[in-house]
Design an enzyme around this catalytic site. Structure first.
Site, PDB file in Angstrom:
ATOM      1  CB  ALA A 135      10.250  -1.255  -2.377  1.00  0.00           C
TER       2      ALA A 135
ATOM      3  N   PRO B 171       1.142  -0.908   0.250  1.00  0.00           N
ATOM      4  CG  PRO B 171      -0.537  -1.093   1.713  1.00  0.00           C
ATOM      5  CD  PRO B 171       0.341  -2.233   0.897  1.00  0.00           C
TER       6      PRO B 171
ATOM      7  CG  ASP C  67      11.832   3.939   5.740  1.00  0.00           C
ATOM      8  OD1 ASP C  67      12.265   3.768   6.209  1.00  0.00           O
ATOM      9  OD2 ASP C  67      10.642   4.505   5.013  1.00  0.00           O
TER      10      ASP C  67
ATOM     11  CG  LEU D 143       2.941  -0.683   5.830  1.00  0.00           C
ATOM     12  CD1 LEU D 143       1.683  -1.293   4.995  1.00  0.00           C
ATOM     13  CD2 LEU D 143       3.361  -1.152   6.424  1.00  0.00           C
ATOM     14  N   GLY D 144       7.054   1.520   3.403  1.00  0.00           N
ATOM     15  CA  GLY D 144       8.071   1.835   2.393  1.00  0.00           C
ATOM     16  C   GLY D 144       8.510   1.307   0.670  1.00  0.00           C
ATOM     17  CB  SER D 145       5.333   2.078  -1.061  1.00  0.00           C
ATOM     18  OG  SER D 145       5.642   2.270  -2.119  1.00  0.00           O
ATOM     19  CB  SER D 146       8.741   6.034  -1.874  1.00  0.00           C
ATOM     20  OG  SER D 146       8.741   6.305  -0.586  1.00  0.00           O
TER      21      SER D 146
END
Ligand code: MEV
Length: 315
Positions: free
Chosen positions: A109, A99, A149, A104-107
């Site tokens: 990742a 999400p 991150d 939750l670390g999307s950017s």
């Protein structure tokens, strides 16, 4: 030729906010991933396709002129076309099950998988070099990123981090599940961090004592992680949440979610900045399904994750 990579998202298990003031934090990678596929194309264009939209531009545009969440991919593609003296273009396809915008670390990742997939079109690059590239890409959106991150997304597993000593991978591989519940309230990390700064300035002695308490808690957690003592870890999570409540980063919705988590698991707390975003509840096989059901019965969006020990993967 196609070059593919994937990288995991992350949660902060302990120490958010206090880490800004020098306390150690503990982060882990989670088994939700971003996959990036890169391909050289004849046309002199950088073409990025994702489930949040597309970005198609010619190379060599100043990064400050690009107003898109896909900017880090453009930065990476442009940088590699330049350093590899290429006059062609790159097509990038991004798929993600992390999400977006809820801590939750999307950017991160995306930056890690993007750096690996795009550089893989030209040269074989070590994970350390990929990490440097990923952090420079992340800085196109968050200038002040600590790099924590991107580091955990690159190497996977659990990691301790403090500002002075940087990152150390924690060797233990505890076998727990986290139930993540999403408030679906977007938050600005910058705003919440500024609010905590104000709390600190108005309560110097109280804040300094909370930093000491958090440091002690994190040291206890490191021992509990190596013993795989999930029940006691849950108690530490509950304690950490109390510190986060004291500094004012919680709210009614997060508290309601945490209450559901604390009643159905070993312990629950905010992860990341707070003010919105996600909370997690610590479970094992004995209470995982029960905890998920309690969140779902109250109409909270939730899913379970485990620690990802693989980190960046290229294929
Ligand atoms: C945000 O994910 C974590 C904070 O501790 C801010 C930071 O470490 O930069 C709130």
């Amino acid at each position: 030729m196609e070059s593919n990579a994937s990288a995991p998202g992350k949660v902060i298990l302990f120490g958010e906010h206090f880490v800004v003031y020098g306390v150690k934090a503990i982060l882990c990678a989670i088994n939700k991933r971003v996959i990036v596929r890169a391909e050289k194309i004849k046309e002199k264009k950088i073409y990025i396709k994702s489930n949040i939209g597309d970005l198609i531009l010619e190379p060599n545009k100043p990064i400050s002129e690009i107003d898109s969440p896909l900017k880090p991919f453009y930065y990476l593609a442009n940088k590699l076309l330049q350093t590899q003296n290429q006059t062609t273009g790159i097509k990038i396809i991004v798929e993600s099950d992390i999400p977006i915008g809820v801590g939750l670390g999307s950017s991160s990742a995306c930056c890690v998988a993007g750096a690996a997939a795009i550089s893989g079109l030209f040269v074989k690059t070590s994970k350390e070099e990929i990490l440097k590239l990923a952090i420079s890409a992340e800085k196109t959106i968050f200038q002040n990123t600590s790099g924590a991150d991107c580091t955990v997304c690159t190497f996977g597993g659990i990691m301790e981090y403090d500002k002075k000593n940087g990152f150390t991978k924690i060797k233990s591989e505890p076998d727990f599940h986290l139930v993540i519940a999403n408030s679906n309230v977007k938050h600005s990390t910058e705003t919440v961090v500024a609010k905590v700064k104000q709390f600190k300035e108005e309560n110097e002695i109280r804040f300094s004592s909370l930093c000491n308490d958090e440091s002690k808690l994190v040291e206890d957690v490191l021992k509990l992680l190596s013993d795989n003592n999930i029940k006691e870890l849950g108690q530490k999570i509950i304690q950490n949440q109390e510190y986060l409540e004291t500094i004012g980063v919680s709210n009614k919705k997060l508290r309601d979610m945490i209450q559901v988590g604390q009643k159905s698991s070993f312990g629950a707390k905010i992860t990341g900045a707070g003010g919105g975003g996600c909370i997690f509840a610590l479970t094992d096989e004995s209470n995982l399904e029960y905890s998920i059901k309690q969140f779902k019965d109250k109409n909270y969006e939730c899913f379970s994750v485990k620690i990802d020990f693989k980190g960046l993967d290229t294929f």
